[in-house]
Enzyme design. Structure first.
Site, PDB file in Angstrom:
ATOM      1  N   TRP A 103       0.836  -1.199   0.000  1.00  9.56           N
ATOM      2  CA  TRP A 103       0.000   0.000   0.000  1.00  9.56           C
ATOM      3  C   TRP A 103       0.873   1.252   0.000  1.00  9.56           C
ATOM      4  CZ3 TRP A 103      -5.287   0.967   0.160  1.00  9.56           C
ATOM      5  CH2 TRP A 103      -6.101  -0.175   0.163  1.00  9.56           C
ATOM      6  N   PHE A 144      -0.406  -5.061   7.842  1.00 10.91           N
ATOM      7  CA  PHE A 144      -0.924  -6.101   8.727  1.00 10.91           C
ATOM      8  C   PHE A 144      -0.253  -7.448   8.458  1.00 10.91           C
ATOM      9  CE2 PHE A 144      -3.963  -9.332  10.072  1.00 10.91           C
ATOM     10  CZ  PHE A 144      -4.274  -8.902  11.349  1.00 10.91           C
ATOM     11  N   GLU A 145       0.098  -7.728   7.230  1.00  3.50           N
ATOM     12  CA  GLU A 145       0.688  -9.012   6.844  1.00  3.50           C
ATOM     13  C   GLU A 145       2.182  -9.120   7.121  1.00  3.50           C
ATOM     14  OE1 GLU A 145      -3.141  -8.413   5.182  1.00  3.50           O
ATOM     15  OE2 GLU A 145      -1.380  -7.180   4.743  1.00  3.50           O
ATOM     16  N   VAL A 169       3.593   1.287   5.862  1.00  2.61           N
ATOM     17  CA  VAL A 169       3.088   2.619   6.181  1.00  2.61           C
ATOM     18  C   VAL A 169       1.593   2.518   6.436  1.00  2.61           C
ATOM     19  CG1 VAL A 169       2.788   3.273   3.739  1.00  2.61           C
ATOM     20  CG2 VAL A 169       2.969   5.055   5.477  1.00  2.61           C
ATOM     21  N   THR A 202     -11.458   6.139  10.719  1.00  6.95           N
ATOM     22  CA  THR A 202     -11.962   5.010  11.493  1.00  6.95           C
ATOM     23  C   THR A 202     -10.858   4.487  12.401  1.00  6.95           C
ATOM     24  OG1 THR A 202     -11.263   3.297   9.932  1.00  6.95           O
ATOM     25  CG2 THR A 202     -13.401   4.357   9.513  1.00  6.95           C
ATOM     26  N   HIS A 252      -9.392   1.792  12.228  1.00  6.47           N
ATOM     27  CA  HIS A 252      -8.530   0.873  11.475  1.00  6.47           C
ATOM     28  C   HIS A 252      -7.054   1.186  11.692  1.00  6.47           C
ATOM     29  CE1 HIS A 252      -6.483  -0.502   7.719  1.00  6.47           C
ATOM     30  NE2 HIS A 252      -7.193  -1.584   7.963  1.00  6.47           N
ATOM     31  N   PHE A 303      12.710  -2.125  12.362  1.00  2.00           N
ATOM     32  CA  PHE A 303      11.307  -1.702  12.317  1.00  2.00           C
ATOM     33  C   PHE A 303      11.180  -0.419  11.516  1.00  2.00           C
ATOM     34  CE2 PHE A 303       7.425   0.208  14.055  1.00  2.00           C
ATOM     35  CZ  PHE A 303       6.543  -0.866  13.972  1.00  2.00           C
ATOM     36  N   ARG A 317       9.303  11.002   5.388  1.00  2.32           N
ATOM     37  CA  ARG A 317      10.101   9.996   6.094  1.00  2.32           C
ATOM     38  C   ARG A 317      10.560   8.856   5.172  1.00  2.32           C
ATOM     39  NH1 ARG A 317       6.726  12.601   9.145  1.00  2.32           N
ATOM     40  NH2 ARG A 317       7.103  12.959  11.355  1.00  2.32           N
TER      41      ARG A 317
END
Length: 156
Positions: free
Chosen positions: A24, A57-58, A78, A84, A86, A111, A125
């Site tokens: 994404w 998330f993956e 990112v 929301t 989320h 990380f 960034r």
């Protein structure tokens, strides 16, 4: 370099590292991946694989699957705040999941997950021309430096 950030130079010759990156926000992610690859090259890491997953998330499951096959991993993603909850769920899941994988497997994971309020913060960034920071480079350097520190502290 951001004020207060350490200057880290380390030799990662002979290490095998995987860069695990979300898909994404393509422009930001391309900058992060390029920065990580530059960081690994600067540390003399020649054995690098890039694994792309759908989203931030993956990252945890990909890191868990790859951890035992590599000396270190670099997790890049990112998440941009929306209207929301989320954002909160994904940021918490990624941070907790990646941390858990690193601790459980004793594999250093740099990380490089950006958690930003808007796209402008992410671009600033991402290590792109004009960006103030290069978080992909920083994450890769941190992963290699952690391997070196652990090997120095606990020689094989």
């Amino acid at each position: 370099m951001k004020h207060g950030a350490p200057t880290i130079e380390t030799d990662g010759s002979g290490l095998r590292v995987a860069v695990v990156a979300a898909s994404w926000h393509e422009q930001v992610m391309d900058g992060l991946v390029d920065g990580a690859l530059r960081g690994l090259a600067d540390a003399h890491v020649a054995r690098v694989d890039v694994v792309r997953v759908p989203g931030t998330f993956e990252l945890s499951v990909a890191c868990a699957t790859l951890a035992q096959r590599y000396d270190a991993l670099v997790a890049l993603g990112v998440v941009i705040r929306g209207g929301t909850p989320h954002f909160d769920y994904v940021c918490h899941a990624a941070t907790t999941g990646i941390t858990e994988v690193s601790v459980r497997t004793a594999t250093p994971i740099g990380f490089g997950v950006l958690t930003c309020d808007d796209e402008a913060q992410a671009l600033d960034r991402a290590g792109l021309p004009g960006s103030a920071e290069d978080k992909g480079h920083e994450a890769a350097t941190a992963a290699v430096a952690t391997v070196a520190a652990l090997r120095a502290a606990v020689p094989s």
